[in-house]
Design a protein around this motif. Structure first.
Motif, PDB file in Angstrom:
ATOM      1  N   SER A 188       0.800  -1.222   0.000  1.00 25.28           N
ATOM      2  CA  SER A 188       0.000   0.000   0.000  1.00 25.28           C
ATOM      3  C   SER A 188       0.832   1.271   0.000  1.00 25.28           C
ATOM      4  CB  SER A 188      -0.931  -0.003   1.216  1.00 25.28           C
ATOM      5  OG  SER A 188      -0.166  -0.032   2.411  1.00 25.28           O
ATOM      6  N   GLU A 231       2.870   4.440  -1.051  1.00 24.38           N
ATOM      7  CA  GLU A 231       2.919   5.266  -2.244  1.00 24.38           C
ATOM      8  C   GLU A 231       4.365   5.419  -2.712  1.00 24.38           C
ATOM      9  OE1 GLU A 231       0.836   8.922  -2.319  1.00 24.38           O
ATOM     10  OE2 GLU A 231      -0.861   8.193  -1.160  1.00 24.38           O
ATOM     11  N   LYS A 254      -3.914   2.712  -4.289  1.00 17.82           N
ATOM     12  CA  LYS A 254      -2.479   3.000  -4.351  1.00 17.82           C
ATOM     13  C   LYS A 254      -2.188   4.486  -4.170  1.00 17.82           C
ATOM     14  CE  LYS A 254      -0.413  -0.985  -5.167  1.00 17.82           C
ATOM     15  NZ  LYS A 254       0.692  -1.498  -4.323  1.00 17.82           N
TER      16      LYS A 254
END
Length: 356
Positions: free
Chosen positions: A146, A148, A285
């Protein structure tokens, strides 16, 4: 101007000559030492050069001795033509070397003296390195699914647009330059993260001036070569569009294509993006993005997939790609992409992604 016994007049760094001696290039790269190597490719390695007089930095590309080089006069003319090209999103070629030296080489079990031509290209040095070095890391210490990407989306979008602008410039020259090796290692970033296409001159130096031709010697980077080039040796502007599509996908999703260096095709990567990167997945995302940012990601992924079509005839031209990116406006995005918190699992694939 300051005066006095302790004052010094500040003078600008003198311009380097366009044609540089090979001994000078050996000196500024510590004889092309491994510690100075900053990159490499099918045609040669790149080294960090430090000019002793003023400390300025150069990226020095020493071409392979077996690279398919043109004759002396042609090489000099083509390189000087390339040096005249200036664009914000293209690395500037500032100097070159074409020098024949006598070397001892082994032949048929004994050493003989032979004439070896050293070919070197010198580019501006960009402090942030390559896109490859910056792209495939995450903000967190551990690369959790997850997390970034380390480069925020607004910077990524700027990088995508800049690469496309640079390619438009190269493709629309009077004699178009087909790059033939677009990949993250050949996109360099300046101090403001402005992208610049590197090695753009090699196709001209190696004589690939026609807009479409065939070659029996396929040289490039696995995972980025267009299928018509990889399997038939066919070269055209659309070969670059295919590679551009893979770059756009990699930048958009933050995942590297062709992790298996022995796999020449990118089809598995492309199919994975097409199937997995649903609207819900994008919102997950990029949880911090607003509607406009999510829409930009969506359009870039769609565009990358179009560029990476197997049939070169259906890939969009570079002008259409640039127009699409420049045409994204906030007022066109309203209510088209919901925020992550409101994305339903039932929303399915993004428009244009699903295979027919």
């Amino acid at each position: 101007m300051a005066t006095g016994s302790n004052s010094q007049e500040i003078r600008p760094s003198p311009e380097l000559p366009k044609q540089l001696p090979f001994d000078f290039l050996k000196k500024i790269t510590n004889d092309f030492s491994a510690e100075r190597k900053i990159g490499g490719g099918p045609f040669g390695n790149v080294y960090k050069g430090v000019v002793p007089d003023d400390g300025r930095l150069l990226a020095v590309k020493k071409l392979q001795e077996n690279a398919p080089m043109p004759p002396d006069k042609t090489f000099n003319n083509e390189v000087q033509n390339i040096m005249a090209l200036k664009h914000e999103n293209v690395v500037e070629l500032v100097g070159f070397c074409w020098e024949t030296q006598k070397k001892l080489v082994q032949f048929d079990g004994r050493y003989i003296q032979a004439d070896i031509t050293e070919s070197v290209l010198c580019y501006e040095y960009l402090p942030n390195g390559s896109l490859q070095q910056n792209l495939f890391v995450t903000k967190t210490a551990e690369a959790v699914p997850s997390a970034e990407p380390a480069i925020d989306w607004s910077t990524r979008f700027k990088i995508i647009k800049g690469i496309c602008q640079g390619l438009l410039f190269l493709h629309k020259l009077d004699i178009p330059i087909i790059h033939m090796d677009l990949k993250p290692e050949n996109i360099l970033l300046d101090e403001n993260m402005v992208p610049k296409i590197a090695d753009f001159g090699l196709s001209r130096v190696f004589g690939q001036e026609q807009t479409r031709l065939y070659t029996q010697t396929v040289v490039g980077s696995y995972g980025y070569m267009a299928p018509e080039y990889l399997y038939r040796g066919e070269i055209s502007a659309q070969s670059d569009i295919y590679s551009l599509g893979l770059l756009i996908l990699e930048i958009s999703i933050g995942e590297q294509n062709c992790k298996d260096k022995n796999q020449p095709s990118a089809r598995n990567f492309i199919d994975k993006v097409r199937e997995e990167w649903t609207l819900e997945h994008i919102a997950s995302k990029y949880a911090s993005l607003d509607t406009e940012g999510l829409h930009q990601v969506k359009i870039c992924i769609e565009l990358g997939l179009k560029c990476a079509e197997i049939d070169r005839r259906v890939r969009p031209p570079i002008e259409e790609i640039v127009d699409t990116l420049n045409g994204l406006r906030a007022n066109e995005m309203a209510n088209e992409v919901p925020h992550a918190s409101s994305v339903s699992k039932k929303m399915g694939f993004l428009g244009g992604f699903k295979k027919k």
